[in-house]
Every structure is written in structure tokens, then in C-alpha cells.
Design an enzyme around this catalytic site. Structure first.
Site, PDB file in Angstrom:
ATOM      1  N   SER A  31      -4.456 -11.439   2.652  1.00 29.13           N
ATOM      2  CA  SER A  31      -4.730 -10.115   2.304  1.00 29.13           C
ATOM      3  C   SER A  31      -4.545 -10.188   0.891  1.00 29.13           C
ATOM      4  CB  SER A  31      -4.087  -9.496   3.025  1.00 29.13           C
ATOM      5  OG  SER A  31      -5.292  -8.602   4.075  1.00 29.13           O
ATOM      6  N   LYS A  86      -1.049  -0.141  -2.674  1.00 30.22           N
ATOM      7  CA  LYS A  86      -2.327  -0.049  -1.711  1.00 30.22           C
ATOM      8  C   LYS A  86      -1.901   1.223  -0.653  1.00 30.22           C
ATOM      9  CE  LYS A  86      -3.194  -3.987   1.789  1.00 30.22           C
ATOM     10  NZ  LYS A  86      -2.876  -5.383   2.171  1.00 30.22           N
ATOM     11  N   SER A 127      -7.544  -7.668   2.943  1.00 32.74           N
ATOM     12  CA  SER A 127      -7.430  -6.702   3.051  1.00 32.74           C
ATOM     13  C   SER A 127      -7.184  -5.365   1.598  1.00 32.74           C
ATOM     14  CB  SER A 127      -6.025  -5.847   3.948  1.00 32.74           C
ATOM     15  OG  SER A 127      -4.997  -6.684   3.483  1.00 32.74           O
TER      16      SER A 127
END
Ligand code: ASN
Length: 496
Positions: A186, A81, A162
């Protein structure tokens, strides 16, 4: 080669490389090809790093040739990420303000993964500064979920957020696993939206050092992968005490993989009655009931529990998280990182204002404004102090509930994936998506999402297991019990 190596997960790759069924370089190349082929359609990566994946794989193959140990993640290429600082590789948090920022250092979690033998396929897209539930707030464009509804239409769906690049990439076989971070859902919500598995460990298990900060008292890293075993393996590699993070847990990392067991005999599973909300999606309710039946079949006793302050969790989260964000994001001033907007004749204040106006997206600005407001004199007690008190009540709710149960079972999200553009102009609707995820975040508890099945539209639904602090094992074991009975093997039809 007849075998499609990109259909393999973490354990299968690690074991296959160790046995010599295939080389780590073959694995890295197969995933690199999938990453490149899907980028235009899915936009899951901000930057691909195929050469890094191959270099790490070559090192693993060389170690094997010498008979050396390959590590817990030996030969497994992963997606990272783009919230984790990676030395020499642009790290943006999907924001314009960090565009071009190339860290001089490596985050603790990513370093641990490389030390365990993993390689990096690239930096994954996300909601800007991890603020969002659909990956639509990214400066680098939204991620498109690989899933489609079975209605014959062609609507593009959100991969959740997210960690939407992570979820889409794992579901589409662009990587066998990816890192995620979870502040208020998330990891879990995007995992649920895309039919994959993700666990947010107990707050403090994974070091936050080198992870771009959003809300420091809530942010926690964790793995997103195809199944429970893969999550257990990767979490072992990611977790561990770090003196560089003052909130890091000084506890040994348990052997979660070795202690996996789907036997729930003697375990009590709590079903929180406040999570059964009016007007709940029928398919979500049904999958929750399926989950209850599966855990009963696995030997668990089902008990009714109460988490009485549940309805205050979401408002408290959306005060505390923005408050911390407004403080954390003050550091982006045009001096120290990435973007600088210096209008002609501008003074220092003008430069700060111009840089921040140009560098932050709308959702990030909204949260900075809300956060600054709730922390300002005159409003602090009414909002921030009040929200902190609610947070304590929510922790006490869980403490009380865990007197009569070992783990809690709930849906991960109130719906399956929604369409891109559907909620983006309505922040409240978007925030409501986190309703089942934020209580565990506020209490710092480990929580996991496991794919439970498909809804009537052919889209994945996730079940959430919440555990006691430090009891990731209990969470993973309940997750495994669910996974074995759900038998979820669906994957998106390849259209990209
Ligand atoms: N960061 C997260 O955990 C996602 C949550 N939906 C938020 O926007 O805050």
C-alpha cells in the site's frame, strides 16, 4: 513571490525555512491553496485542516525568531493518511462505520511528526480500512490520479492503493510528503503509479499504536515523498521504539539521511528469477533491465537469485491478511465507535448486524467473510496454518537469497496505473497487482519504490528495492543510486 514553494520537497523546505529564505507560514499557505484548488477534481483528502497547517507553521516561525532548533521536519506541512488517529480530527479509515469518529488520542507516528516540526494539511483518502489497490473502495469516493495517458484521451486513472490519497497528493504538489501504511504494497504500489518515492521500513520500525489495524502482523507505516532523501528524513522522524506497541522494535533510529550514499561499489544486487513472469508487461521488463544497468554503473555486482516460493506469496497473503482483518474489525459493533444502526424493536444482535451491514463496504465484507472462513474450525489447518507455513518458507527464501546479495531489485507492480473502474469488479485481478509487493510484506523486510521512468503511455513505472531486516540504509542507498541515474523529473500536466 516568484518561487513556487509547492515545487519544493521536504529537505528544501526544511533548509529554506531554517535559512530564512521563506517562512513556514508562506509554505503552509501555498500548499493549503493547492489542496483547496484540487479537491473537487482529485478527491485526495477526506478532511482538509488548513488552520492546523498554519498554526504549526506559526509555531516554527516563532521558534526561528527565538533562535531555537526547528526539528527534522521543521516547517514541512504534510498529508496524513486517514488511518492514523489524530486527536480532535475525524479519523475514518475511509469507512462509513467510523464516520464521525474523533479520537481522544494521537497516534505515535503522527505525534512524532508534529514533535519534529511538521504540520498537518489534512487527512488523506485511502481504500476502506486500507483494503484495495486503487483507492476505489473508499466510502468517500475514489481518488483520481493526477496523471493521464498520452493517448489524447481523457481516461481517469487510479492513483494506486491503499495509500491513493497520499500518492495523488504528493504527485500533484498538494503536499511535499505524506504518511502511508503498507500491509501488502500500500505504500509502494501507489508510489509507483504516481511517480513518487515511498518506503515501507522493517516491520516494527514505526509504531502501530493509533493506526487503525487491518492485519497487525503485516501493517507498517512509512513515508511517501518526492525522492529518497525526503523519505530518509521523514522516516527518521516517524520511526522509533514505542512501549505502547508490543511489536515495536527496541532499536535506535539510524541517521539514514546523513549516511545516504549512491556508491554501490562492493554491493551485490540480487535479481530474483521467479519475478520474471510469463507474459510480463514489456515496458515493466525494460524498466527492470534499465535498473539493473544503472546499479551496475553505480558499481554494484549483479547476481542471479532464487526465491522459490514466490508464487505462493499472494495466496498466503490473501489468507493471512483477511484472517487478521476479521479479528481486528470485530471491534466495530455500533457500541464503541462512529456509526450505530438501531432498527425499531431491535435487540443487541440485530444492532450489531445492522451496523456492520451498513457500515462496511463490499471489499471489507468480502475480507471479513474470507477471514472468518479460514479461521473457522475444520478449515483452520487447511488454510490458515498452511498459509503461515508458506509465510515461513518465504522468509527462509529471503534469508537464503541474502547470503549472496545485499539488496534485491524487482519491479514494484506488474503494470503502470490502470483506469478507474477497470479492475474494481474483479477482486482477483486487483489482488494480482500486489504480486511483487507481498513477499517482502510477509517477510517483514524493508522495501522501497523509486520512480524509474515513463512507459509508452507516458505513465510512471516504479522499481522496487528490497533489503535485509533493519537495513533501511542499504535500501535507501540503492534507491538513491537508481534515482540519480533514472533522472525522473516528469510530473503530471495540471488539468485540475
Ligand atoms: N493494504 C495493502 O497493503 C494493499 C493491498 N492491496 C491489500 O488490499 O491488502
Amino acid at each position: 513571490m516568484s518561487q513556487d514553494l509547492t515545487e519544493l520537497g521536504v529537505a528544501a523546505i526544511r533548509d529554506g525555512v531554517a535559512k530564512g529564505d521563506f517562512t513556514a507560514v508562506e509554505v503552509a499557505e501555498a500548499f493549503n491553496a493547492n489542496v483547496a484548488a484540487a479537491q473537487d477534481a482529485l478527491n485526495a483528502f477526506i478532511v482538509a485542516t488548513p488552520e492546523k497547517a498554519v498554526d504549526a507553521a506559526k509555531a516554527i516561525d516563532a521558534k526561528r525568531a527565538k533562535g531555537e532548533a526547528l526539528g527534522k521536519m521543521g516547517g514541512v506541512p504534510i498529508g496524513m493518511k486517514d488511518l492514523f488517529a489524530t486527536q480532535g480530527v475525524q479519523t475514518t479509515a475511509a469507512s462509513h462505520i467510523l464516520e464521525g469518529f474523533t479520537p481522544e488520542y494521537e497516534s505515535t507516528v503522527s505525534q512524532k511528526l508534529w514533535d519534529a516540526g511538521a504540520g498537518m494539511l489534512g487527512k488523506l483518502n485511502l481504500d476502506q480500512f486500507a483494503m484495495g489497490s486503487s483507492n476505489e473502495t473508499s466510502y468517500f469516493g475514489n481518488v483520481v490520479s493526477p496523471w493521464k495517458r498520452n493517448d489524447g484521451g481523457n481516461a481517469s486513472l487510479a492513483p494506486g492503493g491503499s495509500s491513493g490519497g497520499s500518492s495523488a497528493a504528493v504527485a500533484a504538489r498538494l503536499c511535499p510528503a505524506a504518511t502511508g501504511t503498507d500491509t501488502g504494497g500500500s505504500i509502494r504500489q501507489p508510489a509507483a503509479f504516481t511517480g513518487i518515492t515511498g518506503i515501507k521500513p522493517t516491520y516494527g520500525r514505526c509504531s502501530r499504536w493509533g493506526v487503525v489495524a487491518f492485519a497487525s502482523s503485516l501493517d507498517q507505516a512509512g513515508p511517501m515523498a518526492r525522492d529518497t532523501r525526503d523519505c530518509a528524513i521523514m522516516l527518521e522522524a516517524m520511526a522509533g521504539f514505542d512501549p505502547k506497541d508490543a511489536t515495536s522494535l527496541d532499536m535506535p533510529v539510524p541517521e539514514w539521511e546523513a549516511n545516504l550514499s549512491a556508491d554501490m561499489k562492493g554491493k551485490r544486487v540480487g535479481i530474483p528469477r521467479e519475478y520474471r513472469m510469463d507474459g510480463m508487461d514489456e515496458d515493466v521488463l525494460k524498466s527492470w533491465d534499465d535498473g539493473i544497468a544503472w546499479l551496475k554503473e553505480a558499481g554494484a555486482e549483479i547476481v542471479d537469485i532464487s526465491l522459490p516460493h514466490t508464487k505462493y506469496a499472494l495466496p498466503a497473503y490473501y489468507i493471512i491478511a483477511p484472517a487478521e482483518a476479521s479479528s481486528n474489525l470485530a471491534r466495530y459493533d455500533g457500541v464503541r465507535y462512529g456509526l450505530r444502526d438501531l432498527p425499531d424493536g431491535a435487540n443487541l444482535q440485530d444492532m450489531y448486524a445492522a451496523t456492520r451491514a451498513a457500515g462496511f463496504g463490499a471489499e471489507v465484507k468480502r475480507r471479513i467473510l474470507i477471514g472468518t472462513y479460514v479461521l473457522s474450525a475444520g478449515f483452520y489447518d487447511a488454510y490458515y496454518t498452511q498459509a503461515q507455513k508458506v509465510r515461513t518458507l518465504i522468509s527462509i527464501d529471503f534469508k537464503n537469497a541474502f547470503e549472496s546479495c545485499d539488496v534485491i531489485l524487482a519491479p514494484t507492480a506488474p503494470s503502470a496505473a490502470f483506469g478507474l473502474g477497470e479492475n474494481v469488479d474483479d477482486p482477483l485481478k486487483m489482488y494480482l497487482n500486489d504480486v511483487f509487493a507481498v513477499p517482502a510484506s510477509l517477510a517483514g523486510l524493508p522495501a522501497m519504490s523509486v520512480p524509474a521512468g515513463l512507459n509508452r503511455e507516458g505513465l510512471p513505472l516504479g522499481l522496487q528495492v528490497i533489503g535485509k531486516a533493519f537495513d533501511e540504509q542499504g535500501v535507501l542507498n540503492a534507491g538513491l543510486a537508481l534515482e540519480q541515474r533514472a533522472g525522473f523529473t516528469a510530473k503530471p500536466d495540471k488539468w485540475w
